[in-house]
Design a protein around this motif. Structure first.
Motif, PDB file in Angstrom:
ATOM      1  N   GLU A  63      -1.123  -6.064 -10.272  1.00 38.69           N
ATOM      2  CA  GLU A  63       0.183  -6.239 -10.924  1.00 38.69           C
ATOM      3  C   GLU A  63       0.402  -7.731 -11.270  1.00 38.69           C
ATOM      4  O   GLU A  63       0.827  -8.076 -12.371  1.00 38.69           O
ATOM      5  CB  GLU A  63       1.237  -5.747  -9.922  1.00 38.69           C
ATOM      6  N   ALA A  64       0.059  -8.605 -10.311  1.00 37.20           N
ATOM      7  CA  ALA A  64       0.285 -10.044 -10.529  1.00 37.20           C
ATOM      8  C   ALA A  64      -0.607 -10.578 -11.657  1.00 37.20           C
ATOM      9  O   ALA A  64      -0.163 -11.368 -12.497  1.00 37.20           O
ATOM     10  CB  ALA A  64       0.005 -10.811  -9.231  1.00 37.20           C
ATOM     11  N   VAL A  65      -1.845 -10.124 -11.687  1.00 39.48           N
ATOM     12  CA  VAL A  65      -2.780 -10.610 -12.716  1.00 39.48           C
ATOM     13  C   VAL A  65      -2.360 -10.090 -14.084  1.00 39.48           C
ATOM     14  O   VAL A  65      -2.335 -10.829 -15.079  1.00 39.48           O
ATOM     15  CB  VAL A  65      -4.232 -10.189 -12.375  1.00 39.48           C
ATOM     16  N   ARG A  66      -1.969  -8.821 -14.140  1.00 40.06           N
ATOM     17  CA  ARG A  66      -1.550  -8.249 -15.436  1.00 40.06           C
ATOM     18  C   ARG A  66      -0.274  -8.926 -15.922  1.00 40.06           C
ATOM     19  O   ARG A  66      -0.106  -9.180 -17.110  1.00 40.06           O
ATOM     20  CB  ARG A  66      -1.341  -6.740 -15.315  1.00 40.06           C
ATOM     21  N   ALA A  67       0.636  -9.223 -14.989  1.00 40.67           N
ATOM     22  CA  ALA A  67       1.897  -9.876 -15.394  1.00 40.67           C
ATOM     23  C   ALA A  67       1.598 -11.235 -16.027  1.00 40.67           C
ATOM     24  O   ALA A  67       2.293 -11.676 -16.931  1.00 40.67           O
ATOM     25  CB  ALA A  67       2.814 -10.040 -14.192  1.00 40.67           C
ATOM     26  N   LYS A  68       0.571 -11.891 -15.568  1.00 39.75           N
ATOM     27  CA  LYS A  68       0.261 -13.238 -16.075  1.00 39.75           C
ATOM     28  C   LYS A  68      -0.609 -13.192 -17.324  1.00 39.75           C
ATOM     29  O   LYS A  68      -0.407 -13.940 -18.273  1.00 39.75           O
ATOM     30  CB  LYS A  68      -0.487 -14.012 -14.976  1.00 39.75           C
ATOM     31  N   HIS A  69      -1.594 -12.299 -17.330  1.00 34.65           N
ATOM     32  CA  HIS A  69      -2.588 -12.348 -18.411  1.00 34.65           C
ATOM     33  C   HIS A  69      -2.460 -11.207 -19.415  1.00 34.65           C
ATOM     34  O   HIS A  69      -3.187 -11.183 -20.418  1.00 34.65           O
ATOM     35  CB  HIS A  69      -3.999 -12.375 -17.823  1.00 34.65           C
ATOM     36  N   GLY A  70      -1.546 -10.258 -19.164  1.00 32.51           N
ATOM     37  CA  GLY A  70      -1.277  -9.185 -20.124  1.00 32.51           C
ATOM     38  C   GLY A  70      -2.541  -8.451 -20.551  1.00 32.51           C
ATOM     39  O   GLY A  70      -3.417  -8.148 -19.741  1.00 32.51           O
ATOM     40  N   ASP A  71      -2.626  -8.211 -21.867  1.00 34.86           N
ATOM     41  CA  ASP A  71      -3.737  -7.412 -22.395  1.00 34.86           C
ATOM     42  C   ASP A  71      -5.071  -8.151 -22.342  1.00 34.86           C
ATOM     43  O   ASP A  71      -6.124  -7.541 -22.518  1.00 34.86           O
ATOM     44  CB  ASP A  71      -3.451  -7.035 -23.862  1.00 34.86           C
ATOM     45  N   ALA A  72      -4.990  -9.474 -22.098  1.00 33.70           N
ATOM     46  CA  ALA A  72      -6.235 -10.258 -22.114  1.00 33.70           C
ATOM     47  C   ALA A  72      -7.035 -10.106 -20.816  1.00 33.70           C
ATOM     48  O   ALA A  72      -8.089 -10.717 -20.662  1.00 33.70           O
ATOM     49  CB  ALA A  72      -5.908 -11.729 -22.352  1.00 33.70           C
ATOM     50  N   VAL A  73      -6.536  -9.306 -19.888  1.00 36.42           N
ATOM     51  CA  VAL A  73      -7.217  -9.198 -18.586  1.00 36.42           C
ATOM     52  C   VAL A  73      -8.620  -8.623 -18.752  1.00 36.42           C
ATOM     53  O   VAL A  73      -8.818  -7.642 -19.469  1.00 36.42           O
ATOM     54  CB  VAL A  73      -6.395  -8.303 -17.632  1.00 36.42           C
ATOM     55  N   ASP A  74      -9.552  -9.270 -18.089  1.00 40.04           N
ATOM     56  CA  ASP A  74     -10.923  -8.770 -18.042  1.00 40.04           C
ATOM     57  C   ASP A  74     -10.971  -7.792 -16.858  1.00 40.04           C
ATOM     58  O   ASP A  74     -10.997  -8.198 -15.692  1.00 40.04           O
ATOM     59  CB  ASP A  74     -11.856  -9.977 -17.827  1.00 40.04           C
ATOM     60  N   ALA A  75     -10.936  -6.475 -17.166  1.00 37.08           N
ATOM     61  CA  ALA A  75     -10.783  -5.454 -16.121  1.00 37.08           C
ATOM     62  C   ALA A  75     -11.923  -5.527 -15.105  1.00 37.08           C
ATOM     63  O   ALA A  75     -11.723  -5.314 -13.907  1.00 37.08           O
ATOM     64  CB  ALA A  75     -10.720  -4.075 -16.760  1.00 37.08           C
ATOM     65  N   GLU A  76     -13.102  -5.869 -15.587  1.00 38.17           N
ATOM     66  CA  GLU A  76     -14.262  -5.899 -14.677  1.00 38.17           C
ATOM     67  C   GLU A  76     -14.091  -7.031 -13.648  1.00 38.17           C
ATOM     68  O   GLU A  76     -14.310  -6.847 -12.452  1.00 38.17           O
ATOM     69  CB  GLU A  76     -15.530  -6.072 -15.521  1.00 38.17           C
ATOM     70  N   ALA A  77     -13.614  -8.201 -14.116  1.00 40.20           N
ATOM     71  CA  ALA A  77     -13.399  -9.337 -13.200  1.00 40.20           C
ATOM     72  C   ALA A  77     -12.274  -9.014 -12.223  1.00 40.20           C
ATOM     73  O   ALA A  77     -12.358  -9.333 -11.024  1.00 40.20           O
ATOM     74  CB  ALA A  77     -13.080 -10.601 -13.989  1.00 40.20           C
ATOM     75  N   LEU A  78     -11.238  -8.358 -12.721  1.00 37.96           N
ATOM     76  CA  LEU A  78     -10.118  -8.008 -11.840  1.00 37.96           C
ATOM     77  C   LEU A  78     -10.598  -7.063 -10.734  1.00 37.96           C
ATOM     78  O   LEU A  78     -10.260  -7.245  -9.559  1.00 37.96           O
ATOM     79  CB  LEU A  78      -8.990  -7.372 -12.668  1.00 37.96           C
ATOM     80  N   GLU A  79     -11.410  -6.094 -11.090  1.00 34.43           N
ATOM     81  CA  GLU A  79     -11.898  -5.168 -10.054  1.00 34.43           C
ATOM     82  C   GLU A  79     -12.876  -5.859  -9.102  1.00 34.43           C
ATOM     83  O   GLU A  79     -12.970  -5.498  -7.934  1.00 34.43           O
ATOM     84  CB  GLU A  79     -12.514  -3.913 -10.689  1.00 34.43           C
ATOM     85  N   ARG A  80     -13.566  -6.876  -9.607  1.00 32.67           N
ATOM     86  CA  ARG A  80     -14.425  -7.643  -8.682  1.00 32.67           C
ATOM     87  C   ARG A  80     -13.553  -8.370  -7.658  1.00 32.67           C
ATOM     88  O   ARG A  80     -13.878  -8.433  -6.479  1.00 32.67           O
ATOM     89  CB  ARG A  80     -15.272  -8.652  -9.464  1.00 32.67           C
ATOM     90  N   LEU A  81     -12.417  -8.933  -8.111  1.00 33.54           N
ATOM     91  CA  LEU A  81     -11.488  -9.563  -7.152  1.00 33.54           C
ATOM     92  C   LEU A  81     -11.005  -8.520  -6.145  1.00 33.54           C
ATOM     93  O   LEU A  81     -11.015  -8.756  -4.927  1.00 33.54           O
ATOM     94  CB  LEU A  81     -10.293 -10.196  -7.887  1.00 33.54           C
ATOM     95  N   VAL A  82     -10.582  -7.372  -6.644  1.00 29.03           N
ATOM     96  CA  VAL A  82     -10.080  -6.316  -5.758  1.00 29.03           C
ATOM     97  C   VAL A  82     -11.142  -5.955  -4.709  1.00 29.03           C
ATOM     98  O   VAL A  82     -10.832  -5.747  -3.533  1.00 29.03           O
ATOM     99  CB  VAL A  82      -9.632  -5.091  -6.590  1.00 29.03           C
TER     100      VAL A  82
END
Ligand code: NDP
Length: 473
Positions: A63-82
């Motif tokens: 939620e925090a990453v999407r709120a900051k980066h919107g549609d530009a989020v790299d989903a693969e990198a986000l899931e690596r963080l998760v």
């Protein structure tokens, strides 16, 4: 207390305060960018008291990453963080929380503990870590504010130094990770042409303004315990002054910059009541979490002196405030006037001396003002500014840079204990001995007294403008 050697990478990031406001606004977006950039690939253990599961933590991160980066989020990198996230729940006052953390860190020998928690708990957490042996080869990153005054900063230093050596302590001021702030250091020492005039003989006064056009938002109760002097002047503005005025570091490296800055803080003359104007915007007392009779300052302006050979007699005017006319940060270095009035326009009261202007936020720019003759028979001229827009900063967040540095053990952009204590010493008297806050209207430039009595003949204040194409934040 051996501590991890500088340059040895940490093998885990323990993140106290993972359910907090700072975590949501800045830390998760920065951790995501670190993963994307390849500077974070170790377990991230969130610790909080929200009775969360690791899935809740993961959801907060997304939620925090999407709120900051919107549609530009790299989903693969986000899931690596998760995939790196772990969670430990518990009260920091409870020894069991630290035992659970030790179990969670079983595979990790050199964690970095990041304290993004209320300052009143810094000491408690450090003692909790020490009690279960999680300090040995670890590093600790401590959020601001570091103490509330000189005595509490000394106490806190003593508690932390009891568990960690100075090389392993990273006192964070995210401001120092901003490109425009780092450029002050670079600009000064990469351009030798300014050195001969960078002193009391050629500089008449310096102004630093850090203005915000918004109020305390939802952080009223935090602000009640801080105020503008503690929240901005004693740390951010003093750091800017230190970078502007320090002697050249004697070698390339962290220790040399720190030592040069400490000398500036030590040479700052302690502020007196008459050097300080306090203001409070009309409406502050109605904010959530604010005492209806509060005298906390939302505006602070000070006149500062540095009692050194180079800076004797040069006043530094620093101001910050909330609900001011614009959101912008600027430094203006005013040079002396010509020694003789040779031209007809020399007596013009609107004629400024030459000045060097560093725009720090919301965008970077450097401007050098000089006078140029107007065409015609008469020797009269006007001020022209040579403008150098600095390159737009990389998309990098200060926390992205600073946390990656801490994980590597590079403390160049963090604050040394001597600097912290020396800076508190400058403001210590006026924390308690000061005039009441003067009311000012939101959208103004603060109390008149700062424009009148405080700055006097060294005025007027240079009010930063909103540059075309920028909203001001
Ligand atoms: P918050 O109050 O929003 O968050 C505090 C965090 O600490 C929460 O995760 C909370 O957990 C946890 N916590 C508090 N008490 C306990 C306890 N007894 N045991 C376990 N966990 C506890 O604070 P912020 O995020 O706003 O600020 C954190 C730090 O960052 C502070 O030092 C602040 O000065 C600094 N800072 C904040 C900025 C901001 O914009 N927010 C800007 C710059 C610095 P839970 O909610 O689960 O109880």
């Amino acid at each position: 207390m051996p501590g991890a050697a500088p340059g040895t990478p940490s093998d885990a990031l323990v993140f106290f305060g993972a359910s907090g406001d700072l975590a949501r606004k800045s830390i998760f977006p920065s951790l995501y960018r670190m993963v994307k950039a390849g500077t974070l690939d170790v377990p991230v253990i969130g610790v909080a008291f929200s009775q969360w599961s690791v899935d809740d933590l993961a959801e907060r991160a997304r939620e925090a990453v999407r709120a900051k980066h919107g549609d530009a989020v790299d989903a693969e990198a986000l899931e690596r963080l998760v995939g790196l996230l772990r969670y430990v729940d518990g009260d920091y006052q409870d020894a069991a929380t630290f035992q659970a953390l030790r179990d969670a860190l079983a595979e990790c020998a050199r964690p970095t503990h990041y304290l993004a928690i209320p300052p009143s708990l810094f000491g408690t957490v450090v003692q909790g870590l020490k009690a279960v042996g999680l300090h040995g080869d670890a590093r600790v990153v401590v959020e601001k504010p570091f103490g509330r005054d000189l005595a509490s900063a000394r106490d806190l230093n003593a508690v932390i130094r009891d568990a960690f050596d100075e090389e392993s302590i990273f006192r964070i001021d995210h401001f120092l990770g901003k490109e425009e702030i780092m450029n002050l250091l670079y600009f000064r020492f990469a351009n030798a042409m300014f050195e001969p005039i960078w002193n009391r003989n050629y500089i008449q006064s310096v102004q630093v303004t850090l203005a915000e056009d918004f109020g305390v938002r939802d952080r009223g109760s935090f602000y009640e315990s801080a105020g503008a002097l503690r929240d901005v002047v004693e740390n951010h503005l003093f750091q800017i002054v230190a970078l502007l005025t320090m002697e050249a570091p004697t070698y390339q490296g962290y220790g040399a910059v720190q030592a040069a800055k400490v000398n500036v803080f030590k040479a700052m003359r302690p502020l007196r009541r008459q050097d300080y104007v306090r203001g409070q915007f009309v409406g502050y007392r109605d904010e959530h979490g604010v005492d209806p009779h509060s005298d906390v300052e939302t505006y602070a302006a000070v006149k500062l002196h540095i009692d050194s050979w180079r800076w004797a007699g040069v006043p530094f005017y620093l101001r910050t405030g909330k609900c001011l006319a614009v959101s912008a940060g600027e430094v203006v270095v005013n040079f002396t006037r010509p020694p003789q009035a040779l031209f007809d326009d020399a007596q013009d009261p609107d004629q400024h001396p030459n000045r060097l202007r560093f725009r720090l936020s919301p965008e970077g720019e450097i401007g050098l003002s000089v006078r140029v003759k107007r065409p015609g028979e008469e020797f009269v001229g006007h001020e022209q500014e040579l403008k150098l827009p600095t390159e737009s900063p990389l998309e990098r967040e200060p926390y992205e840079r600073l946390l990656a540095d801490a994980l590597r053990g590079d403390s160049a952009l963090f604050t040394h204990e001597d600097s912290v204590e020396a800076a508190w010493r400058v403001v210590d008297d006026v924390l308690t001995d000061h005039a009441p806050a003067i009311a000012y209207q939101p959208g103004s430039w603060g109390p008149e007294e700062a424009a009148g009595r405080l700055i006097g003949d060294d005025g007027p204040w240079h009010n930063p403008a909103v540059l075309p194409g920028h909203g001001g934040h």
